[in-house]
Design a protein around this motif. Structure first.
Motif, short mmCIF file in Angstrom:
data_model
loop_
_atom_site.label_atom_id
_atom_site.label_comp_id
_atom_site.label_asym_id
_atom_site.label_seq_id
_atom_site.Cartn_x
_atom_site.Cartn_y
_atom_site.Cartn_z
N LEU A 52 0.85 -1.19 0.00
CA LEU A 52 0.00 0.00 0.00
C LEU A 52 0.89 1.24 0.00
CD1 LEU A 52 -2.65 -0.90 2.73
CD2 LEU A 52 -2.93 -1.00 0.26
N ARG A 53 0.55 2.17 -0.85
CA ARG A 53 1.27 3.44 -0.86
C ARG A 53 0.76 4.32 0.29
NH1 ARG A 53 -0.41 2.67 -6.02
NH2 ARG A 53 -1.82 4.47 -5.94
N PRO A 54 1.60 5.23 0.78
CA PRO A 54 1.15 6.12 1.88
C PRO A 54 -0.14 6.86 1.55
CG PRO A 54 3.53 6.29 1.62
CD PRO A 54 3.03 5.43 0.47
N ALA A 55 -0.31 7.28 0.31
CA ALA A 55 -1.54 7.99 -0.07
C ALA A 55 -2.76 7.08 0.01
CB ALA A 55 -1.41 8.58 -1.48
N GLN A 56 -2.59 5.80 -0.29
CA GLN A 56 -3.71 4.84 -0.19
C GLN A 56 -4.08 4.61 1.27
OE1 GLN A 56 -1.77 1.70 -2.51
NE2 GLN A 56 -3.53 1.76 -3.90
N SER A 78 -1.30 -17.59 -4.39
CA SER A 78 -0.46 -18.72 -3.99
C SER A 78 -1.23 -19.73 -3.14
CB SER A 78 0.77 -18.24 -3.22
OG SER A 78 0.39 -17.61 -2.00
N LYS A 79 -2.28 -19.29 -2.44
CA LYS A 79 -3.09 -20.20 -1.60
C LYS A 79 -4.52 -20.30 -2.08
CE LYS A 79 -0.18 -20.17 2.29
NZ LYS A 79 -0.01 -20.70 3.59
N GLY A 80 -4.88 -19.50 -3.09
CA GLY A 80 -6.24 -19.57 -3.64
C GLY A 80 -7.31 -19.00 -2.74
N ASP A 81 -6.95 -18.02 -1.90
CA ASP A 81 -7.96 -17.45 -1.03
C ASP A 81 -8.10 -15.95 -1.25
OD1 ASP A 81 -5.46 -17.00 0.10
OD2 ASP A 81 -6.03 -17.60 2.13
N VAL A 82 -9.20 -15.40 -0.71
CA VAL A 82 -9.50 -13.98 -0.83
C VAL A 82 -9.90 -13.43 0.54
CG1 VAL A 82 -10.14 -13.95 -3.27
CG2 VAL A 82 -11.87 -14.49 -1.56
N PHE A 83 -9.67 -12.14 0.71
CA PHE A 83 -9.92 -11.46 1.98
C PHE A 83 -10.65 -10.15 1.70
CE2 PHE A 83 -6.05 -13.85 2.24
CZ PHE A 83 -5.98 -14.37 3.52
N LEU A 84 -11.44 -9.72 2.67
CA LEU A 84 -12.06 -8.41 2.62
C LEU A 84 -11.72 -7.69 3.91
CD1 LEU A 84 -14.00 -6.64 0.85
CD2 LEU A 84 -15.80 -7.36 2.43
N PHE A 85 -11.20 -6.46 3.78
CA PHE A 85 -10.84 -5.64 4.92
C PHE A 85 -11.54 -4.29 4.79
CE2 PHE A 85 -7.20 -8.40 4.09
CZ PHE A 85 -6.97 -8.95 5.34
N GLY A 86 -11.81 -3.65 5.90
CA GLY A 86 -12.38 -2.32 5.88
C GLY A 86 -11.32 -1.28 5.58
N GLY A 87 -11.73 -0.17 5.01
CA GLY A 87 -10.80 0.90 4.68
C GLY A 87 -10.07 1.45 5.89
N GLY A 88 -10.73 1.42 7.05
CA GLY A 88 -10.11 1.89 8.28
C GLY A 88 -8.98 1.00 8.76
N GLN A 89 -8.82 -0.15 8.15
CA GLN A 89 -7.75 -1.08 8.51
C GLN A 89 -6.49 -0.87 7.66
OE1 GLN A 89 -10.50 -4.62 8.06
NE2 GLN A 89 -9.38 -5.26 9.88
N SER A 90 -6.44 0.20 6.89
CA SER A 90 -5.35 0.39 5.94
C SER A 90 -3.96 0.38 6.58
CB SER A 90 -5.55 1.65 5.11
OG SER A 90 -5.63 2.79 5.93
N LEU A 91 -3.80 1.05 7.70
CA LEU A 91 -2.48 1.07 8.34
C LEU A 91 -2.09 -0.31 8.85
CD1 LEU A 91 -0.03 2.73 9.08
CD2 LEU A 91 -1.17 3.37 11.22
N ASP A 92 -3.04 -1.02 9.46
CA ASP A 92 -2.76 -2.39 9.91
C ASP A 92 -2.39 -3.29 8.72
OD1 ASP A 92 -3.16 -1.90 12.60
OD2 ASP A 92 -5.24 -2.58 12.58
N LEU A 93 -3.10 -3.13 7.61
CA LEU A 93 -2.78 -3.93 6.42
C LEU A 93 -1.36 -3.68 5.95
CD1 LEU A 93 -5.98 -3.72 4.22
CD2 LEU A 93 -5.04 -5.72 5.35
N HIS A 94 -0.97 -2.42 5.97
CA HIS A 94 0.38 -2.07 5.56
C HIS A 94 1.42 -2.67 6.50
CE1 HIS A 94 3.71 0.23 4.00
NE2 HIS A 94 3.93 0.73 5.20
N GLU A 95 1.15 -2.60 7.81
CA GLU A 95 2.12 -3.06 8.80
C GLU A 95 2.10 -4.56 9.04
OE1 GLU A 95 1.25 -0.66 12.22
OE2 GLU A 95 2.32 1.08 11.39
#
Length: 122
Positions: A52-56, A78-95
Motif C-alpha cells: 500500500l502506498r502512503p496515499a492509499q 499462492s493459496k487460492g484465497d481472498v480477503f475483505l478488509f475495511g478501509g479503516g484497517q489500511s495502516l494495519d494492512l500495511h504493517e
C-alpha cells in the motif's frame, strides 16, 4: 482481478473503474447497487504482504473515519484465497499484512463480493 469481481456483481450494479494519477490514494473501483455505494481497492498479496502506498493508507483511513464505505479486496493466488478488509484497517494492512483480522476470508470471490455488498448496505 477486476473482470472477475465485475462478473460477481448483481445485474444493474453501476461500476466505475478508476486508474489515474490525479486522485492519488483513491481506490480503483466505485460500486453502487440497490441504494448503497462503496469504494473497493483491489490488491494481490505476495505471501502475507500487501503493498500500500502512503496515499492509499491515508485516503482509505480518513474516508472510513468520515463514515464512508470502503474496502480492500485482497487475493492471495499462492493459496487460492481472498480477503475483505475495511478501509479503516489500511495502516494495519500495511504493517501486518494478512495477519490483520479480515471481515471475510475464504476461497470464494463471489462470497467475498457478496460480503462487501452486504456491509455497504448496513
Amino acid at each position: 482481478m477486476w473482470k472477475q469481481v465485475k462478473k460477481e456483481l448483481p445485474p444493474k450494479s453501476h461500476t466505475t473503474r478508476i486508474e489515474n494519477t490525479v486522485g492519488v490514494g483513491i481506490p480503483d473501483s466505485h460500486i453502487a447497487y440497490n441504494g448503497s455505494a462503496f469504494w473497493l481497492e483491489l490488491k494481490i498479496a505476495k505471501a502475507n504482504r500487501i503493498d500500500l502506498r502512503p496515499a492509499q493508507i491515508a485516503w482509505n483511513y480518513e474516508y472510513s473515519l468520515a463514515g464512508g464505505k470502503n474496502f480492500f479486496l485482497v487475493s492471495r493466488p499462492s493459496k487460492g484465497d481472498v480477503f475483505l478488509f475495511g478501509g479503516g484497517q489500511s495502516l494495519d494492512l500495511h504493517e501486518k499484512g494478512l495477519e490483520t483480522s479480515p471481515m471475510y476470508h475464504g476461497s470464494s470471490l463471489a462470497d467475498c463480493v457478496s460480503c462487501a455488498l452486504r456491509l455497504a448496505s448496513e
